[in-house]
Design an enzyme around this catalytic site. Structure first.
Site, PDB file in Angstrom:
ATOM      1  CG  HIS A   1     -27.491  -1.165  35.568  1.00  0.00           C
ATOM      2  ND1 HIS A   1     -27.125  -1.269  36.236  1.00  0.00           N
ATOM      3  CD2 HIS A   1     -27.330   0.564  34.562  1.00  0.00           C
ATOM      4  CE1 HIS A   1     -25.980   0.602  37.027  1.00  0.00           C
ATOM      5  NE2 HIS A   1     -26.544   0.861  35.843  1.00  0.00           N
TER       6      HIS A   1
ATOM      7  CD  GLU B   1     -27.261  -4.433  38.133  1.00  0.00           C
ATOM      8  OE1 GLU B   1     -26.941  -3.395  37.168  1.00  0.00           O
ATOM      9  OE2 GLU B   1     -27.572  -3.876  38.835  1.00  0.00           O
TER      10      GLU B   1
ATOM     11  CG  ASN C   1     -55.988 -27.992  21.803  1.00  0.00           C
ATOM     12  OD1 ASN C   1     -56.703 -28.021  22.936  1.00  0.00           O
ATOM     13  ND2 ASN C   1     -55.582 -28.202  20.697  1.00  0.00           N
TER      14      ASN C   1
END
Length: 705
Positions: free
Chosen positions: A46, A68, A442
Site C-alpha cells: 500500500h 495489493e 557457486n
C-alpha cells in the site's frame, strides 16, 4: 510542484519496501497462515502504491495496485497461499524493481505496462473466486462509460449554476473590464487517485501560469482538505484561448478529464436556488455510486496548496542514488560532542599563542596539542562509526536468490545467514555484493549434490549453504560454504593439464592449495555445460579480483564429500587506516598495520636459499624474503649491512618478510586514490599526505603473496 526533488527519497524508500515485500513473501511461503506477515505485506504494498502515485509513476502504481488486490484477498481469507501465487508475486516484484531501476537511471519508469503480469494477477483473483475475467471486462467498461457520461452532464450543470458572492462577482467584473475572458472548468481526477488534493493543487498551478483563478467550488480550503469526491470546479480569468487552459490541466498526471467553456452569465447567491438544489441532488447520487468503488485512502500526508510552489516539471537527468546512510541518533550525538571538544581545544591554542610568558606558554602549548590529538582520534572513531553499516543491507536479497536457484537447479537447499549485523564501511558494503553472490551461486550449482546423490550418501536431502560474518581485529571475515561434495582436486588438476596450464609432471608437485587456485583463473570452469547459472568461467576470478580491489583476500578450505568453505577477509574501512611508516633509501612508504604480523631484526648470515629464493627460518616457519628496493626498482645499497630490518606480513595463512631500511613509526593515515597516475603497478594501492606535506605511497602487500 517539482516532484523530482523527492526522487532520491522515493528510490531509497521504494528499495526498502521491495526488500520488505521480498522477505515477507519468503516468510509467507513457509508460514501461509501468519497474519502478521500478511498485514506487513499489505502495508508495504500500500505504501509503495501511494508513493508511486504521488510521484506520478502510473505504470508502477497500477501494477502495485493489482498486486495489493491479491494481498487483500489473502488478508480476507478468500485466497489460500500456494507456490504458484508466490511465484506470481515474485514476478510482480521483479517488474516493480525494474521500474525502480529505470527511475534510477533515467528518472522515468519506462514504457513497459507489464500487461501480461497484470492479467495473470486478475485471472488469479477471478479463478480463486470462481469468476471468469472475460465476463467482467465488458460490463465494467459499460459502467465506466455511463459514469463518465453522468459526470460530464453534472460538470456542465455545475458550471451553469455557480452562485457567486458579491466579492467574487466584483473580481469577475474587474477581470472582464480589463479585457479578460472568464472560463469555467470542471476537472475530474482518476478513480484510483490517492492524493486528490495534491492533483488539484498541480492543476491550479498549471492553470495559473495562463491566468488567475477567481472562484473555487468547493472552496479552496475544502479542496486542500480533500472534502470533495472526484471533481472540482473553478472560474479562471485569462487572455488565452480555452484550449491552452484545458491542455495545461489535462497534462497533470492522474487527471481523468477536463470539461470547460467560456462563461457569460453569472448568478449572485439566491438567484438560482432551485437549480442549484437540483444539481446538488445529482452530485449526491453520483457520490454514492462512486463511494462503493473507491479504494482505501492512502496514509501519506497531503501536501498543502501554496502559492510559493514551483511549476511542475519533469526531470530527465540521471538520479544520484545510494548517497544516504541511516545512523543511530546516539552516534550523531557522539560526533557532535567530539566536534565541540575539538573547537574548545582549538580556541585554547589560539588564546595561548597570543598570551605572554614564553616558558609557561610552551608547556601549556604541548599539553593542548596532546589533548587536541586525543580529541581528533576520538572524532575519527565517531565518524567511522557513522560510516559503518551492517552487511545485512547486502545479504537480505540472497534468500530470494537461493529460492530461485533451488527451483532452477531442481535441488533442495536452505540458506543460513549469521552475523548479518556485522558492520563494514559503506564503501566496502556497496562493492561486496557481487563477489558474495558469485560464491553463493557457486555453492548452489557446483557445491551441492543432487537430491538423489545426497540421499545415497546418507546426507539430508535438503542441502545447506551458509554465510557467516564476524569481526576479527581490524578486519571483517565472511565465510561462505556448503555441506556438498567438496572440490575434487584430481578433477581440477586434470582440467588444468587438459587446458595446458601445467604439464603432467608439474602437476604432480602441486599442493592442494596450488590446485584450488586454478579455479580463480579467468575463464577456468569445471561446469560440463554452459547454463544461465555457470559454465563461462567468470565466477571465482571476479570474486578474487573484486575482493583484492577492496584490500582483502579470499582463501578456500575443502574436504571431498564433506563440503567447501570460502573465507573472505576485508578491511573495516577504506578511508582512514593505521599504518606502519617505513623508509626505503630516502623514500617513505606505508604498510597497513592490519597486514603486519611482527617485525624482526635478522642477521644476513641467517638467510637461506630454497629454489634460488631467499628465505628465513623463524620460530618453526619458513618465510620468504622480499627485498622491496628491488620490487620498487630502487638503486641497491653500495654495502649491505650485517642485519636486516624485516617486516613480517600475513595474508590468510601465508607469510612474507619485507626488507626495509628504517622504521619510522605507527601513524593514522588518510588513503588517497592515485587515479591513473600509477596504473600498471599493483604494488601501490594509494598514497597519503604526511604532516610535512610530503606524499608517501601505500604498499599493497596482498599482491606480493
Amino acid at each position: 510542484m517539482d516532484v523530482s526533488q523527492y526522487l532520491e527519497i522515493f528510490i531509497d524508500e521504494s528499495s526498502e519496501h521491495i526488500q520488505t515485500l521480498s522477505d515477507c513473501i519468503m516468510t509467507l511461503e513457509q508460514e501461509p497462515e501468519n497474519k502478521d506477515t500478511i498485514n506487513e505485506i499489505f502495508r508495504a504494498a500500500h505504501s509503495l502504491k501511494g508513493m508511486a502515485g504521488t510521484m506520478g509513476f502510473k505504470r508502477m502504481q497500477h501494477l502495485t495496485h493489482d498486486m495489493e488486490n491479491v494481498f487483500q484477498e489473502v488478508r480476507s481469507d478468500k485466497i489460500k497461499v500456494d507456490s504458484s501465487m508466490i511465484d506470481l508475486l515474485f514476478k510482480c516484484l521483479d517488474a516493480i524493481d525494474s521500474y525502480v531501476e529505470n527511475i534510477k537511471s533515467t528518472s522515468d519508469e519506462g514504457t513497459d505496462d507489464n500487461e501480461v503480469i497484470i492479467k495473470e494477477l486478475n485471472d488469479f483473483i477471478a479463478k480463486a473466486n470462481g469468476q471468469p475475467v472475460s465476463k467482467q471486462e465488458k460490463p465494467q467498461e459499460t459502467v465506466t462509460e455511463a459514469k463518465a457520461q453522468a459526470s460530464s452532464d453534472t460538470s456542465q450543470n455545475v458550471l451553469d449554476t455557480f452562485e457567486l458572492t458579491n466579492n467574487e462577482k466584483n473580481l469577475i467584473d474587474e477581470a472582464i473590464s480589463s479585457g479578460l475572458k472568464i472560463y469555467g472548468m470542471t476537472v475530474t481526477v482518476a478513480n484510483d487517485c490517492l492524493l486528490k488534493a495534491a492533483r488539484a493543487f498541480l492543476v491550479f498551478r498549471a492553470v495559473e501560469e495562463l491566468g488567475q483563478i477567481l472562484v473555487y467550488r468547493p472552496s479552496s480550503q475544502d479542496i486542500e482538505d480533500e472534502k470533495f469526491d472526484l471533481s472540482f470546479s473553478f472560474y479562471v480569468a485569462s487572455g488565452e484561448a480555452y484550449d491552452k487552459l484545458e491542455h495545461a490541466a489535462s497534462n497533470v498526471s492522474e487527471i481523468d478529464k477536463v470539461f470547460g467553456k467560456e462563461i457569460t452569465e453569472f448568478h449572485i447567491e439566491g438567484e438560482a436556488e432551485q437549480t442549484a438544489q437540483a444539481c446538488e441532488e445529482t452530485q449526491k447520487a453520483q457520490e454514492k455510486k462512486e463511494e462503493k468503488a473507491e479504494t482505501a485512502k492512502t496514509e501519506t500526508a497531503k501536501p498543502k496548496a501554496s502559492n510559493d510552489s514551483q511549476k511542475k516539471t519533469v526531470s530527465h537527468k540521471k538520479a544520484t542514488t545510494s548517497r544516504t546512510v541511516r545512523v543511530d541518533i546516539e552516534k550523531l550525538d557522539m560526533l557532535m560532542n567530539q566536534v565541540s571538544e575539538l573547537i574548545i581545544a582549538k580556541n585554547s591554542l589560539v588564546a595561548m599563542s597570543s598570551s605572554d610568558g614564553e616558558n609557561n606558554n610552551n608547556q601549556s602549548f604541548h599539553e593542548q596539542i596532546e589533548y587536541l590529538e586525543r580529541i581528533t582520534t576520538n572524532l575519527h572513531e565517531s565518524v567511522m562509526k557513522v560510516r559503518m553499516v551492517p552487511i545485512e543491507s547486502v545479504t537480505q536479497k540472497y534468500p530470494r536468490m537461493i529460492r530461485d536457484l533451488s527451483r532452477t537447479l531442481n535441488k533442495k537447499m536452505n540458506l543460513v545467514i549469521t552475523g548479518e549485523d556485522t558492520e563494514l564501511d559503506r564503501t566496502v558494503v556497496d562493492q561486496i555484493g557481487d563477489p558474495l553472490q558469485h560464491l553463493l551461486r557457486n555453492s548452489a550449482d557446483h557445491g551441492l549434490e543432487s537430491n538423489e546423490v545426497r540421499l545415497e550418501r546418507g546426507k539430508p536431502e535438503v542441502g545447506t549453504i551458509f554465510l557467516n560474518a564476524y569481526q576479527e581485529g581490524n578486519n571483517v571475515v565472511i565465510k561462505v560454504g556448503d555441506d556438498g561434495n567438496g572440490i575434487n582436486t584430481e578433477a581440477v588438476k586434470a582440467k588444468a593439464i587438459e587446458r595446458g596450464i601445467v604439464t603432467a609432471e608439474q602437476a604432480e608437485n602441486l599442493s592442494q592449495k596450488d590446485i584450488i587456485n586454478f579455479l580463480f583463473m579467468p575463464s577456468f570452469s569445471m561446469a560440463k555445460q554452459i547454463t544461465d547459472i555457470s559454465g563461462r568461467g567468470v565466477g571465482l576470478d571476479v570474486v578474487k579480483s573484486g575482493i583484492e580491489q577492496l584490500g582483502g583476500d579470499v582463501s578456500v578450505s575443502t574436504e571431498l564429500g564433506k563440503g567447501t568453505t570460502f573465507t573472505v577477509r576485508l578491511p573495516l574501512t577504506l578511508a582512514i587506516i593505521q599504518a606502519l611508516m617505513v623508509e626505503i633509501r630516502d623514500e617513505i612508504y606505508a604498510i597497513a598495520l592490519g597486514s603486519i604480523s611482527n617485525i624482526e631484526d635478522i642477521p644476513v648470515k641467517d638467510i637461506k636459499y630454497v629454489q634460488a629464493k631467499e628465505v628465513i627460518h623463524l620460530r618453526g616457519s619458513v618465510i620468504p624474503i622480499i627485498r622491496l628496493d628491488k620490487m620498487l626498482d630502487i638503486e641497491p645499497k653500495e654495502q649491505e649491512p650485517d642485519h636486516l630490518t624485516v617486516v613480517i606480513v600475513q595474508k590468510g595463512d601465508q607469510q612474507a618478510g619485507l626488507v626495509v631500511d628504517n622504521l619510522i613509526g605507527q601513524q593514522e593515515i588518510v588513503i588517497k586514490s592515485l587515479g591513473k597516475y600509477i596504473n600498471g603497478n599493483k604494488l601501490i594501492s594509494g598514497a597519503t599526505i604526511l604532516g610535512d606535506g610530503d606524499v608517501a605511497l601505500i604498499l599493497d602487500v596482498n599482491t606480493l603473496m
